[in-house]
Design an enzyme around this catalytic site. Structure first.
Site, mmCIF file in Angstrom:
data_model
loop_
_atom_site.group_PDB
_atom_site.id
_atom_site.type_symbol
_atom_site.label_atom_id
_atom_site.label_comp_id
_atom_site.label_asym_id
_atom_site.label_seq_id
_atom_site.Cartn_x
_atom_site.Cartn_y
_atom_site.Cartn_z
ATOM 1 N N CYS A 83 -51.758 36.150 -94.307
ATOM 2 C CA CYS A 83 -50.584 36.377 -93.456
ATOM 3 C C CYS A 83 -49.587 35.220 -93.487
ATOM 4 O O CYS A 83 -48.466 35.352 -92.986
ATOM 5 C CB CYS A 83 -51.016 36.655 -92.029
ATOM 6 S SG CYS A 83 -52.059 38.120 -91.872
ATOM 7 N N GLY A 116 -53.357 51.932 -90.726
ATOM 8 C CA GLY A 116 -54.707 51.597 -90.294
ATOM 9 C C GLY A 116 -55.003 50.120 -90.324
ATOM 10 O O GLY A 116 -54.165 49.281 -90.671
#
Length: 395
Positions: A83, A116
């Site tokens: 990230c 998801g």
């Protein structure tokens, strides 16, 4: 060794989208690059190096995006650091400028995500998270809960147990993010939600997290053009915003040895990087006006207040109650709406933070402008792990 000043010459970003509603990754990356070039007034032929960040994609996806804009034979380096990928690309671009390797460098990040929970695409080999999972299993269990939620929910739970933090403290952060996002035309979720609505959302971990406290998978792209001061002057580029200091940290032994979920999700990486940029720049945290930090979950925003030093350890609950994380308080955090409301396309997030803070320091953030902003701090975290903290200043 003398280091060159690093100027943020141009920034670009596209509005983030839900999975299935976006253009392809290469088109999003190219659109962000074109926007950054237009913002800088430069042409692609002026760019001497490029760093392209993404997490979910095949090798040389960076070239696929860049080739839509130009094919000039320059070095293109593909970056994947979970990230923190976007800010890692920015870190490398800044190093190239600072050390005189190049005078004009592009950093771009993009992500085309799937719906998801996050998961591994490689199931035939050890994952980088094996040790993190083992420690998380030992500390919080709940193996039926999705991976990222267990990590950051577990960190929030640790803070609750140590300092008496309440679930509604996280709800207040989420509500604040939504209020900020209503001012940002590039935010994915621009509807304001109240603290009560956050608390009433479906419970994902009983007593620890509701659905609205987590950021969703998102698609998008963002880019920045960095240059040296001499290059800026030669090309009549305003030197309004510069990177004064930047640090990348990876995990310390305490990540596992402390047996604390706050450490597992990078608390010490955050604290170490924040300390380093303050030492590099000679600028104390109290001098910062505006912050874009990594709020992948409301829980991580709360513990990051303390990790960065915006408030004392254990002081986040009071910090929130006093409104010191929003307009009129000590530090306006995530005026963009943050990952919670703006969205979190992994490879683009760090560069979207750069986009926001550049506009804040230029005074061009329109309805979300932090009055008189002169110093800005960026925090971008990736588990596995890496943390990049960047300090910007206005001229």
């Amino acid at each position: 060794m003398t280091k060159n000043a690093t100027i943020v010459a141009g920034v670009g970003m596209i509005k983030f989208s839900k999975p299935g509603a976006s253009d392809s990754y290469d088109e999003m990356g190219a659109a962000a690059i074109r926007a950054a070039l237009a913002d800088s007034g430069l042409g692609y032929e002026d760019v001497q190096q490029a760093y392209a960040g993404y997490v979910y994609g095949d090798s040389t996806s960076g070239q696929k995006a860049l080739y839509h804009v130009g094919m000039t034979g320059i070095p293109v380096i593909n970056v994947n650091n979970n990230c923190s990928t976007g800010s890692t690309a920015l870190f490398l671009a800044r190093q190239a400028i600072e050390h005189g390797v190049a005078d004009c460098v592009l950093a771009v990040g993009f992500e085309q995500m799937q719906p998801g929970a996050l998961g591994s695409h490689w199931t035939d080999r050890p994952t980088p998270f094996d040790d993190f999972d083992a420690e998380t299993d030992a500390l919080v269990g709940n193996s039926q809960v999705p991976l990222a939620l267990r990590y950051f929910g577990g960190a929030g739970k640790s803070h609750m147990e140590k300092f008496g933090t309440k679930l509604n403290d996280f709800a207040k952060i989420r509500a604040k993010a939504s209020r900020h996002a209503t001012r940002n035309p590039l935010a994915l979720f621009d509807r304001e939600v109240t603290e009560d609505e956050v608390m009433a959302a479906p419970m994902m971990w009983e007593g620890v997290m509701t659905r609205l406290m987590a950021c969703p998978p998102t698609c998008g792209g963002a880019a920045a053009i960095l240059c040296s001061e001499s290059f800026a002057k030669k090309h009549n580029i305003p030197t309004t915003v510069s990177i004064r200091a930047q640090s990348m940290t990876t995990d310390y032994a305490s990540t596992f040895e402390a047996h604390d979920m706050m450490q597992v999700v990078g608390y010490d990486m955050t604290a170490g990087a924040s300390k380093q940029v303050q030492e590099q720049s000679g600028i104390g945290i109290e001098e910062v006006d505006v912050v874009e930090l990594h709020d992948c979950f409301a829980h991580n925003e709360l513990i990051t207040y303390e990790g960065l030093g915006l408030c004392p350890e254990g002081g986040a609950q009071q910090f929130i109650a006093d409104g010191d994380n929003t307009y009129g308080g000590k530090f306006v955090t995530n005026p963009s709406g943050g990952l919670l409301s703006k969205g979190h396309p992994l490879g683009a997030t760090g560069l979207a933070q750069c986009y926001e803070l550049t506009h804040q320091l230029r005074g061009t953030a329109e309805a979300r402008q932090v009055e008189g902003a002169k110093t800005a701090l960026q925090h971008n975290l990736g588990l596995g792990g890496a943390c990049v903290v960047t300090l910007y200043q206005a001229a």
